[in-house]
Design an enzyme around this catalytic site. Structure first.
Site, short mmCIF file in Angstrom:
data_model
loop_
_atom_site.label_atom_id
_atom_site.label_comp_id
_atom_site.label_asym_id
_atom_site.label_seq_id
_atom_site.Cartn_x
_atom_site.Cartn_y
_atom_site.Cartn_z
N ALA A 1 -7.99 2.68 -2.24
CA ALA A 1 -7.38 3.01 -3.54
C ALA A 1 -5.87 2.77 -3.51
CB ALA A 1 -7.66 4.48 -3.87
N SER B 1 -5.24 -2.64 -5.19
CA SER B 1 -4.49 -3.90 -5.30
C SER B 1 -4.91 -4.88 -4.22
CB SER B 1 -2.99 -3.65 -5.15
OG SER B 1 -2.51 -2.93 -6.26
N LYS B 2 -4.97 -4.38 -3.00
CA LYS B 2 -5.37 -5.26 -1.89
C LYS B 2 -6.86 -5.55 -1.95
CE LYS B 2 -1.55 -3.40 0.80
NZ LYS B 2 -1.29 -2.16 0.02
N ASP C 1 -12.61 4.92 0.02
CA ASP C 1 -11.52 5.88 -0.09
C ASP C 1 -12.12 7.26 -0.29
OD1 ASP C 1 -8.27 5.33 -0.69
OD2 ASP C 1 -9.03 7.34 -1.12
N ASP D 1 -5.10 -0.07 5.53
CA ASP D 1 -3.80 0.06 4.87
C ASP D 1 -3.57 1.56 4.75
OD1 ASP D 1 -1.52 -1.06 3.45
OD2 ASP D 1 -2.43 -0.22 1.65
N CYS E 1 3.46 1.09 4.45
CA CYS E 1 4.71 0.76 3.75
C CYS E 1 5.78 1.75 4.16
CB CYS E 1 4.49 0.73 2.24
SG CYS E 1 3.84 2.25 1.54
#
Lengths: 164, 298
Positions: free
Chosen positions: B108, B111-112, B130, B172, B225
């Site tokens: 979630a 985007s990826k 997720d 991620d 990130c």
């Protein structure tokens, strides 16, 4: 947990491929071949299209894309499925002008003269599918999901000026 | 710029870094090839007088000169997906192929996931996982708008994802998000070493499980990130010690400037091979901050 037990408990029930795609062919003239290799599942009122012949052995929240919903004998294609497959429709499809598209995108109803049978139709603008509309007695009602609508104040950078 | 001073010795041109961090992010989007193609999309945007410029390093990425890209008709139709430039790196490093089995472990808002689905040309299987109920709604909505028919959404705790084999797994990971400060400055105020270490306790077993789920020859990509080494190199080096026959592969995305991963930090030694990871700082490519590691199972 064994493979079969999870599969048997899956709320996604497989549907007959031909039965589903023939509904789309008969309403929109969409060639069956575009759905080749895909499979269809039903959960509640929703029918899903999935890329593989079988769903994986996992507890799935969703399987592929919501393709249409079914209520009794009435079925309604989803906007997302039409955005993916509607470009090859040969009937019950209409391309709107800029003002009409603006109303459709805002979720409104409008009167429209077009060669359409009453019922759900593919609505596009400049040859690209916007989504699903409901046509009845000369009136087109936008079926865009509420969260995808763009209200008129936001629309100025949205419609192509090249369209008029 | 709370919490960034600790990176003074590892970030080159630290002054430019701080300056870049104080600027807002450019508006960027990705062209969704499941529904359109690059030429058609750019033609439409140009005709609509929407100022756009393709990235130099990725031909499906676009810089848009407008405030609300969400109001574009192309967004409604799913022809573009508004996405931060640097976050497009992880799927590119993952390099999924049509017909493969791929797992996006912390998917979630998607985007990826949708980028991976388009790279797979809507074929094969992409499991978008997720655990959070609240985030799964946005994940499903983004997958539908993208027109992804090869995605199943699951809600497992990634650390205990059922035993299945995948060609590629993307982790991620949830992180402190310092690299996103250009979008939301408050992430810097919320950072603390305690938070980084708390997330590390989740990130480590997530990556370990991902390595276990990869087929022999399979690829695992770990990205965050954030700049905090506690959530990056300290996670990757730990996981490499836990799972045998996994090696790091050099991350290299042509046209993007990056720094190598850290060999050591504050007295912790991570090992020379960590230099194969990539750190993307905001002043290098005018993006958010990002960390990527690529692992190959032998």
């Amino acid at each position: 947990m064994s493979q079969s037990s999870l599969k048997n408990r899956s709320p996604f029930q497989p549907l007959d491929w031909a039965e589903v795609v023939e509904m789309w062919e008969s309403r929109f003239g969409i060639p069956l071949s575009i759905f080749e290799g895909a499979s269809f599942y039903r959960k509640g009122r929703n029918v899903w299209i999935f890329s593989l012949p079988e769903i994986p052995d996992l507890r799935c929240e969703s399987v592929g894309l919501r393709f249409m919903s079914v209520r009794g004998r009435v079925w309604k294609p989803t906007t997302y499925a039409l955005q993916l497959f509607g470009h090859v429709a040969t009937k019950n499809a209409v391309d709107l002008g800029p003002d009409q598209a603006e109303k459709f995108i805002a979720g409104e109803r409008q009167s429209l003269e077009a060669e359409l049978e009453d019922g759900y139709v593919v609505v596009s603008y400049q040859g690209e599918v916007l989504g699903c509309g409901l046509y009845s007695r000369g009136e087109l009602v936008s079926q865009l999901p509420k969260e995808r609508r763009i209200m008129k104040e936001g629309i100025e950078n949205c419609l192509s000026s090249g369209g008029s | 710029m709370d919490g960034l001073e600790r990176y003074r010795d590892i970030v080159p041109e630290f002054g430019s870094f701080l300056e870049a961090m104080s600027r807002s992010l450019p508006v960027t989007a990705r062209i969704n090839t499941l529904k359109t193609d690059r030429d058609r999309l750019i033609f439409r945007l140009t005709a609509a007088k929407v100022p756009c410029r393709p990235f130099s390093w990725y031909d499906l990425g676009l810089k848009l000169e407008l405030e609300k890209p969400g109001n574009l008709i192309e967004n409604l139709m799913g022809h573009i997906h508004v996405q931060e430039e640097i976050s497009m790196v992880s799927p590119i490093v993952l390099d999924p192929k049509p017909e493969e089995r791929v797992l996006d472990m912390c998917a979630a808002p998607g985007s990826k996931t949708t980028q991976i689905a388009s790279m797979m040309e809507n074929r094969g299987l992409l499991v978008a996982n997720d655990p959070a109920n609240t985030r799964v709604a946005s994940l499903r909505s983004n997958c539908e708008r993208a027109g992804a028919i090869n995605v199943v959404v699951t809600r497992y705790d990634g650390r205990r994802f059922p035993s299945q084999k995948f060609d590629r797994v993307l982790v991620d990971a949830p992180c402190t998000g310092q690299g996103m400060a250009r979008k939301d400055l408050s992430v810097l105020g919320r950072w603390s070493l305690k938070r980084s270490l708390g997330l590390q306790r989740l990130q480590r077993p997530l990556l370990k499980r991902a390595m276990e789920l990869a087929k022999p020859g399979g690829t695992v990509v770990y990205s965050t990130c954030t700049f905090a080494p506690e959530e990056n190199e300290a996670v990757v080096s730990w996981a490499l010690d836990q799972v045998r026959r996994v090696r790091l592969e050099k991350v290299l995305v042509k046209g993007l400037e990056s720094c190598p991963g850290l060999v050591e930090w504050n007295g912790s030694l991570f090992g020379d091979e960590m230099e194969k990871c990539a750190r993307y700082y905001p002043h290098q490519n005018d993006t958010g901050g990002f960390f990527v590691a690529k692992l190959i199972k032998e």
